[in-house]
Design a protein around this motif. Structure first.
Motif, mmCIF file in Angstrom:
data_model
loop_
_atom_site.group_PDB
_atom_site.id
_atom_site.type_symbol
_atom_site.label_atom_id
_atom_site.label_comp_id
_atom_site.label_asym_id
_atom_site.label_seq_id
_atom_site.Cartn_x
_atom_site.Cartn_y
_atom_site.Cartn_z
ATOM 1 N N PRO A 181 84.252 43.246 52.714
ATOM 2 C CA PRO A 181 82.837 42.965 52.454
ATOM 3 C C PRO A 181 82.665 41.661 51.690
ATOM 4 O O PRO A 181 83.550 41.229 50.948
ATOM 5 C CB PRO A 181 82.384 44.169 51.619
ATOM 6 N N GLN A 182 81.523 41.040 51.895
ATOM 7 C CA GLN A 182 81.185 39.836 51.150
ATOM 8 C C GLN A 182 80.922 40.202 49.685
ATOM 9 O O GLN A 182 80.757 41.375 49.359
ATOM 10 C CB GLN A 182 79.941 39.194 51.760
ATOM 11 N N PRO A 183 80.899 39.192 48.791
ATOM 12 C CA PRO A 183 80.590 39.507 47.388
ATOM 13 C C PRO A 183 79.280 40.273 47.272
ATOM 14 O O PRO A 183 78.310 39.983 47.968
ATOM 15 C CB PRO A 183 80.485 38.118 46.747
ATOM 16 N N PHE A 184 79.269 41.261 46.388
ATOM 17 C CA PHE A 184 78.093 42.094 46.206
ATOM 18 C C PHE A 184 76.997 41.310 45.481
ATOM 19 O O PHE A 184 77.272 40.546 44.554
ATOM 20 C CB PHE A 184 78.431 43.341 45.387
ATOM 21 N N LYS A 185 75.770 41.552 45.904
ATOM 22 C CA LYS A 185 74.617 40.977 45.215
ATOM 23 C C LYS A 185 74.242 41.864 44.029
ATOM 24 O O LYS A 185 74.793 42.941 43.843
ATOM 25 C CB LYS A 185 73.460 40.796 46.197
ATOM 26 N N SER A 186 73.282 41.413 43.259
ATOM 27 C CA SER A 186 73.033 42.010 41.943
ATOM 28 C C SER A 186 72.299 43.351 41.969
ATOM 29 O O SER A 186 72.176 44.006 40.939
ATOM 30 C CB SER A 186 72.240 41.034 41.072
ATOM 31 N N GLY A 187 71.794 43.778 43.142
ATOM 32 C CA GLY A 187 70.979 44.986 43.191
ATOM 33 C C GLY A 187 71.653 46.225 42.632
ATOM 34 O O GLY A 187 71.036 47.001 41.900
ATOM 35 N N LEU A 188 72.927 46.433 42.976
ATOM 36 C CA LEU A 188 73.641 47.617 42.501
ATOM 37 C C LEU A 188 73.744 47.609 40.979
ATOM 38 O O LEU A 188 73.587 48.653 40.330
ATOM 39 C CB LEU A 188 75.037 47.681 43.126
ATOM 40 N N PHE A 189 74.000 46.449 40.404
ATOM 41 C CA PHE A 189 74.094 46.330 38.946
ATOM 42 C C PHE A 189 72.759 46.682 38.291
ATOM 43 O O PHE A 189 72.709 47.425 37.297
ATOM 44 C CB PHE A 189 74.506 44.903 38.581
ATOM 45 N N LYS A 190 71.669 46.173 38.844
ATOM 46 C CA LYS A 190 70.353 46.447 38.267
ATOM 47 C C LYS A 190 70.005 47.931 38.346
ATOM 48 O O LYS A 190 69.459 48.509 37.404
ATOM 49 C CB LYS A 190 69.282 45.606 38.975
ATOM 50 N N LEU A 191 70.329 48.555 39.479
ATOM 51 C CA LEU A 191 70.048 49.984 39.622
ATOM 52 C C LEU A 191 70.895 50.808 38.651
ATOM 53 O O LEU A 191 70.427 51.807 38.110
ATOM 54 C CB LEU A 191 70.306 50.430 41.059
ATOM 55 N N ALA A 192 72.152 50.380 38.446
ATOM 56 C CA ALA A 192 73.012 51.085 37.491
ATOM 57 C C ALA A 192 72.462 50.977 36.078
ATOM 58 O O ALA A 192 72.575 51.910 35.281
ATOM 59 C CB ALA A 192 74.435 50.516 37.552
ATOM 60 N N GLN A 193 71.850 49.849 35.742
ATOM 61 C CA GLN A 193 71.214 49.690 34.432
ATOM 62 C C GLN A 193 69.978 50.569 34.307
ATOM 63 O O GLN A 193 69.730 51.167 33.255
ATOM 64 C CB GLN A 193 70.809 48.228 34.224
ATOM 65 N N MET A 194 69.188 50.637 35.366
ATOM 66 C CA MET A 194 67.927 51.368 35.322
ATOM 67 C C MET A 194 68.111 52.881 35.405
ATOM 68 O O MET A 194 67.262 53.639 34.927
ATOM 69 C CB MET A 194 67.021 50.914 36.472
ATOM 70 N N PHE A 195 69.219 53.325 36.032
ATOM 71 C CA PHE A 195 69.446 54.762 36.244
ATOM 72 C C PHE A 195 70.882 55.120 35.837
ATOM 73 O O PHE A 195 71.719 55.443 36.696
ATOM 74 C CB PHE A 195 69.194 55.140 37.706
#
Length: 257
Positions: A181-195
């Motif tokens: 897979p290509q480098p991950f974008k920031s969405g997963l990190f933000k969701l982990a912070q929020m939830f």
């Protein structure tokens, strides 16, 4: 009733074409709120991971779907809404308005100067020393969610998680064409912070790009599988890129399982 019948039909077709094998390597199938994150090589990824989940998990798990592709025809829109209960996302955010620069001599600058001057005068006059600046406070998950603009592509995912659903996301943001897979974008990190209470489960989808290659309409029968790995979590103080690289490695490691 029509959606239920279509669900059974699709499940049969997908399992006939791909086998749709689910391998629970690092965690059992469990009815808890989860974010499944996987590699992305085909529009069929969403369908395959949906078919691989047990029925009791399919009913509480919503895959994300690119709004521009899956609403292009009435049938696509109906099937993603009625059958998959997908979360539509815009692949590009609405451009945010640029902040208005503060002009020199403005009221804000004058106020800051006045505060600094008052603190200096107090210290020079023999009064108490000015308090050192407190370190910036880390926003709470609730504050992070409240600050998210409605135009942000993550907003529909946040609403789904707030309602108690599990979701399936593809952190690359677009389909990859290589073995990794290509480098991950920031969405997963933000969701982990929020939830922080939601369980993050990596998954590797194997062979699906050969079932429905890009630009093809007729699927080819190929044995496929989805391997679910051991959950990861955002560690206290962990920065965005180290976390995303670690999550990506967790997905890649499942390729060899």
């Amino acid at each position: 009733m029509l959606a239920k019948l279509m669900s059974f039909l699709l499940l049969g077709i997908v399992r006939f074409l791909t086998g749709s094998q689910a391998r629970w390597y690092g965690c059992p199938p469990k009815a808890e709120q989860r974010i499944y994150f996987a590699n992305h090589q085909s529009h069929a990824d969403m369908v395959l991971i949906w078919a691989a989940l047990p029925e009791e998990l399919r009913s509480i798990t919503r895959p994300i779907a690119a709004k521009d592709y899956w609403t292009k025809t009435p049938f696509r829109q109906w099937i993603t809404t009625a059958v998959f209960n997908a979360v539509y996302v815009d692949r590009q955010a609405t451009p945010a308005r640029a902040p208005v620069p503060v002009a020199a001599g403005s009221a804000g600058a004058l106020d800051a100067m006045a505060v600094a001057s008052a603190s200096t005068d107090t210290a020079m006059a023999g009064g108490p020393d000015p308090s050192p600046e407190a370190p910036p406070r880390t926003p709470s998950p609730e504050e992070l969610r409240a600050a998210l603009p409605e135009s942000d592509p993550l907003a529909p995912l946040v609403r789904a998680l707030e309602s108690g659903d599990s979701i399936v996301i593809f952190p690359e943001g677009t389909r990859g064409h290589g073995d990794e897979p290509q480098p991950f974008k920031s969405g997963l990190f933000k969701l982990a912070q929020m939830f922080p209470q939601v369980v993050l489960v990596p998954a590797w989808i194997n062979n699906v790009q050969r079932v429905m290659p890009k630009g093809e309409v007729v699927p080819v029968p190929i044995l496929c599988s989805v391997t679910f790995g051991e959950p990861v979590q955002l560690e206290a103080g962990e920065e965005r890129r180290p976390f995303l690289d670690r999550a990506r490695r967790a997905v890649i490691a499942l390729r060899e399982v």
